[in-house]
Structures are given as C-alpha cells and as structure tokens.
Enzyme design. Structure first.
Site, mmCIF file in Angstrom:
data_model
loop_
_atom_site.group_PDB
_atom_site.id
_atom_site.type_symbol
_atom_site.label_atom_id
_atom_site.label_comp_id
_atom_site.label_asym_id
_atom_site.label_seq_id
_atom_site.Cartn_x
_atom_site.Cartn_y
_atom_site.Cartn_z
ATOM 1 N N CYS A 1 -7.143 2.800 -1.142
ATOM 2 C CA CYS A 1 -5.972 2.470 -1.967
ATOM 3 C C CYS A 1 -6.369 2.247 -3.427
ATOM 4 C CB CYS A 1 -5.289 1.225 -1.407
ATOM 5 S SG CYS A 1 -3.962 0.637 -2.467
ATOM 6 N N CYS B 1 -3.662 5.097 -3.630
ATOM 7 C CA CYS B 1 -2.395 4.592 -4.189
ATOM 8 C C CYS B 1 -2.469 4.235 -5.665
ATOM 9 C CB CYS B 1 -1.965 3.323 -3.450
ATOM 10 S SG CYS B 1 -2.312 3.284 -1.709
ATOM 11 N N LYS C 1 -3.420 7.206 -8.106
ATOM 12 C CA LYS C 1 -2.331 8.184 -7.949
ATOM 13 C C LYS C 1 -1.082 7.738 -8.695
ATOM 14 C CE LYS C 1 0.638 7.462 -5.290
ATOM 15 N NZ LYS C 1 0.626 7.595 -3.847
ATOM 16 N N TYR D 1 2.540 13.875 2.207
ATOM 17 C CA TYR D 1 2.570 12.928 1.083
ATOM 18 C C TYR D 1 1.743 13.429 -0.098
ATOM 19 C CZ TYR D 1 4.287 8.905 3.847
ATOM 20 O OH TYR D 1 5.026 8.038 4.597
ATOM 21 N N GLU E 1 2.986 14.712 -3.794
ATOM 22 C CA GLU E 1 2.724 13.834 -4.942
ATOM 23 C C GLU E 1 1.880 14.566 -5.997
ATOM 24 O OE1 GLU E 1 1.180 10.226 -3.192
ATOM 25 O OE2 GLU E 1 3.203 9.512 -2.728
ATOM 26 N N HIS F 1 27.319 -2.506 -11.917
ATOM 27 C CA HIS F 1 27.654 -1.293 -12.665
ATOM 28 C C HIS F 1 27.161 -1.382 -14.110
ATOM 29 C CE1 HIS F 1 29.932 2.340 -13.402
ATOM 30 N NE2 HIS F 1 30.431 1.779 -14.484
ATOM 31 N N GLU G 1 24.034 1.011 -7.233
ATOM 32 C CA GLU G 1 25.385 0.619 -6.800
ATOM 33 C C GLU G 1 25.942 1.595 -5.769
ATOM 34 O OE1 GLU G 1 28.668 0.953 -9.698
ATOM 35 O OE2 GLU G 1 27.331 2.135 -10.969
#
Ligand code: NDP
Length: 449
Positions: free
Chosen positions: A43, A48, A51, A178, A182, A438, A443
């Site tokens: 990681c 992670c 990346k 993945y 990516e 909003h 939303e």
C-alpha cells in the site's frame, strides 16, 4: 525464564503486519517484525499511496483544460514526469519513516531481513539466526502475477511503474481489473497512447455492469484503446527497444514502448517454509485460515493479501487489529466482511458497496433499482461530455438498500459516507427522507425516484 524469544513474530511489514505488531505490543506482548524490503508494504511503497498521488497528478490534465472554460487564461503547460515521480517517491519515503516510527514507539523490534518459517514456533532469519515465538503471524502480502509465454519477461508490473524513466509513448496494459483501469487513466492523461488487452470481454468483472459499461464508454471516448478476448501469444523486443506484442485474437500485433501486467496478485508464500509447520495452502498458494485468522498450525496465523480473502488494505488492517485484540488484548472480535466499500481510481472514479444488481437478483429475487444518470454541473460548463451514474439496488420486499454503485467525479469520497447508510441497513424511504444538499452531486442519492 520465558519459553520463547518473543510472544509474537510477524513476517511482513505491510499495513496488516504493522497494525498487528504495534497493537499486540501495546497489549503487552514482546513483538518482533521481519521485513526484507521496506516497512509500509504494498500500500505505502508500491500501491495505494503512490498510485493515488499519480491520480492527482494526472487529474491536472483535465483541470487545466477545464480551467479555460472557467475564464482562466492557462498558458501552454508541460508535464514533467521526473518531477512528479521523484516527489511521489519522496513522499513514500516519508510515510515509510512514519510507519517505522510507529513500530519503534510501540517497542516492536524491527528486523530488516527475510524470515522463513522452520517450525510451529520458529523462524530462520537471512543471517542464519533462528528465533522462537509463541505465535507467528504471516503477513507477507501478495505479488503481481506474471504470465508465462515467450518473451513475457519484457513486461513490467505495477512495482516498477513508479520508477519508470519516462512516460511511455505507447503503453499496453494486460488485464482489465483495478490496476489496469487506474493506470490506463493515469498514463492517458500523461500523454501515453494506452491499450488495455484483456482475456475476456469485460472490465472490472466484480463491479455493477452498468457502472463498468459507463467507464468503458468514457474511456473509449477519451481515446483509450481496448482489445478484448485477446490472449497473449508472445512478445518480441525490436531493434529500437520497443515491443511487438502478438495476441491470439487474429489481429495485427501491437507495438508498445512499455507493457504492464495487471493480471491479479498471488499470495507470496513460495519459499516461506510454511509446509515445515503443517500450514495448509489453497491451490492458489493462499494461507488457509479460520475466522480468527488461525492457520492449520495452531500457533501460526495469517492476515491480509496472503490469505486471499479480500485484497484491500483496510481489510488487512482490520484483520491485524482483530488478531492482536483477540490473541493479546483479551478483547476477541472478528472482521465483518459484509458491505465492504471499494473504489477504482479510474478517470472518472468508481465506488461501490453491497450487492450489484445481478448479485441481488440472484440472491433476493425481488429487486428494484433506481438510477440517476446526470452530467455534473462542472462538466456542463467545462463542455465535458461525461455523465455520472449513481445506482441504488433495493430489496423489492423490504425496501432495504442492499447496494450502491457510483461512477463520477469524487465518487469514492461520496460513497464512503453513503456506505454507512447501506451498512446500517437503511431503507430507500430513509434515504428519501433526507433533504437534498444543493447544489452537489451527492444530492442525487436522496433524489432518485
Ligand atoms: P484484478 O483482479 O482487479 O484484475 C485482474 C485482471 O486480469 C482481470 O481482468 C482478469 O480477467 C485478468 N486475468 C487474471 N488472470 C489472468 C490470466 N492468467 N491471464 C490473463 N488475464 C488474467 O487484479 P489487479 O492486478 O488489477 O489488482 C490486484 C488486486 O489489488 C485487486 O484485486 C485489488 O484487490 C487490489 N487493488 C485494489 C485497488 C483499489 O482498491 N483501488 C487498486 C489496485 C489494486 P477476468 O476478469 O477474466 O478474471
């Protein structure tokens, strides 16, 4: 006289191993951790973290282009890969130091050597020293799968990508999961001509079909090439150093300057000596464990990618915490694998939690789906013809929201909060009861009718 040199010997200093080591030590255990590369593991060092930093870097390509539509006079901008690469590697080194500090502060002895298991309570270090421990925790992670065909050695993996000399002009990525999606987004924005080559006919197999189709459509519109049902046959290195990649789909070979394998990651158990202690492995080489992370050898436990349950950092961390609390903290608990949110940091990114529509139809029978397919406000003004898609999968009988899937700007950030509602088992009407905030993209989650 203590029976063993340590109460716990952890093999592997990734996210899971570090968490287990430091929490066990905080519970009073005498802990050593062996790591033969760099503390932080996949990681932090080659996954992670670097990346995500490259994803941020790539996003500026779009942001700078969009800025002109928002009135900014943006001069011609050049991208300097070496600057980003080196800054990212510096940041990785900084975080590695933080991880080491955590171990030191918790009095975990770090041994910067490879360790192999030589018995139920013994490991041998690379310098030949043998040490004993009441419990051994295997947290060695997984490693990129390298396929076997003629010339396969000309390709690299995600491990090497962070160190590339240059941005490849033509990049081929093997796989449709993945890492492929990516890196496709990242290098496309850095200016590479990217081709994804996949053995099947779909990307991101475990994600909701509508969401992954949207990513495919946006990626193709952006100029990323896809070759489906295309097995690799052989790769030739040409005189100028470029690669000629022969595929089995009958199409002409693809020329590339770099080939990256993103074909899944395999548990890093070969050569670890686990058989000497009677630890059973799966056919794929994963350590087989029970719900308390215990292997078939009672004193040996395993967590994280090496167990090939859910190959995600936060899951490994939870498993490390559960192990430490259960074994050394007198607070037994288990990881709950239901409704784990996940994300793909593609361009645009994807987030998902719970069942996909097809999983829900198979499992529940009666299912209602609600979607919001919209062009985010920012994209409209930027003249960017990219639509976001949010999807709620609802149990038709109980109205419980059993899945939420999103693609669009900041989808993973929004999904993390919304996943709380899905995990809590809220109903569609409880989503609807919330007044919209909003104007936001999020939303849409409370406006689907
Ligand atoms: P993935 O499992 O995501 O994707 C593997 C891809 O390779 C699939 O398209 C698969 O095809 C294909 N494939 C698998 N085996 C072969 C083979 N023998 N020959 C040809 N094609 C093959 O793996 P990645 O390498 O992209 O990532 C590894 C893991 O790392 C992920 O599963 C994930 O857990 C983790 N990860 C998580 C990230 C995140 O959370 N954002 C980011 C990066 C990695 P098919 O669909 O047909 O099986």
């Amino acid at each position: 006289m203590k029976q063993y040199d340590y109460d716990l010997f952890v093999i592997g200093g990734g996210s899971g191993g570090v968490r287990a080591a430091r929490v066990s030590a905080a519970h009073g255990a005498r802990v050593a951790l062996a790591e033969d590369h760099r503390v932080g593991g996949t990681c932090v060092i080659r996954g992670c973290v670097p990346k995500k930093l490259l994803v941020y870097g790539a996003h500026f390509a779009e942001d700078l282009a969009d800025a002109r539509r928002f009135g900014w006079n943006v001069p011609r901008c050049d991208f300097d890969w070496a600057v980003l690469r080196d800054n990212v590697l510096d940041e990785v080194a900084r975080i590695e130091g933080v991880y080491q500090g955590i171990l030191d502060n918790n009095k975990v002895e770090t041994i910067k050597q490879r360790a192999v298991v030589t018995g139920p309570n013994e490991v041998e270090l690379a310098d030949g020293r043998r040490v004993t421990a009441g419990k051994i925790l295997v947290a060695v992670g997984a490693w990129p799968f390298i396929p076997d065909f003629e010339g396969a050695g000309h390709g690299v993996t995600s491990n090497e990508v962070f160190h590339l000399e240059n941005v490849p002009k033509r990049l081929v990525i093997a796989g449709g999961g993945y890492i492929a999606n990516e890196f496709a987004g990242i290098f496309h924005h850095f200016g590479s001509e990217v081709t994804i080559v996949n053995r099947g006919d779909r990307i991101l197999r475990h994600y909701d079909a509508q969401i992954r189709d949207r990513l495919l459509q946006i990626s193709i519109m952006a100029g990323i090439n896809f070759r489906f049902n295309a097995p690799f046959q052989r790769v030739e290195k040409q005189g100028d150093g470029s690669l000629l990649i022969h595929l089995g789909d009958g199409s002409p070979p693809v020329e590339a300057d770099c080939l990256i394998y993103a074909l899944g990651r395999v548990p890093k158990t070969p050569g670890l000596g686990l058989e000497t202690a009677g630890v059973e492995l799966s056919r794929g080489g994963a350590v087989i464990v029970n719900a308390d992370n215990q292997s078939t050898c009672p004193s040996i436990y395993a967590i994280g990618d090496v167990t090939d349950r859910v190959q995600l950092t936060p899951v490994a961390i939870r498993e490390g915490q559960a192990f430490a609390d259960t074994i050394f903290g007198d607070k037994p608990h288990r990881v709950d694998y239901e409704n784990i949110p996940s994300a793909v940091f593609s361009h645009p990114p994807i987030g998902g939690v719970g069942m996909t529509e097809s999983e829900a139809r198979n499992k529940l029978g009666s299912v209602k789906c609600y979607t919001s397919d919209f062009r985010p406000m920012k994209n409209v003004l930027a003249n960017r013809n990219e639509r976001a898609l949010y999807k709620l999968v609802v149990n038709g009988e109980t109205e419980q929201v059993v899945g939420l899937h999103m693609i669009g700007p900041d989808a993973p950030e929004i999904l993390q909060a919304a996943a709380i509602a899905v995990k809590a088992g809220l109903n569609k009407s409880q989503f609807d009861d919330v007044v919209a905030l909003h104007p936001t993209m999020a939303e849409e989650l409370v406006l689907m009718r």
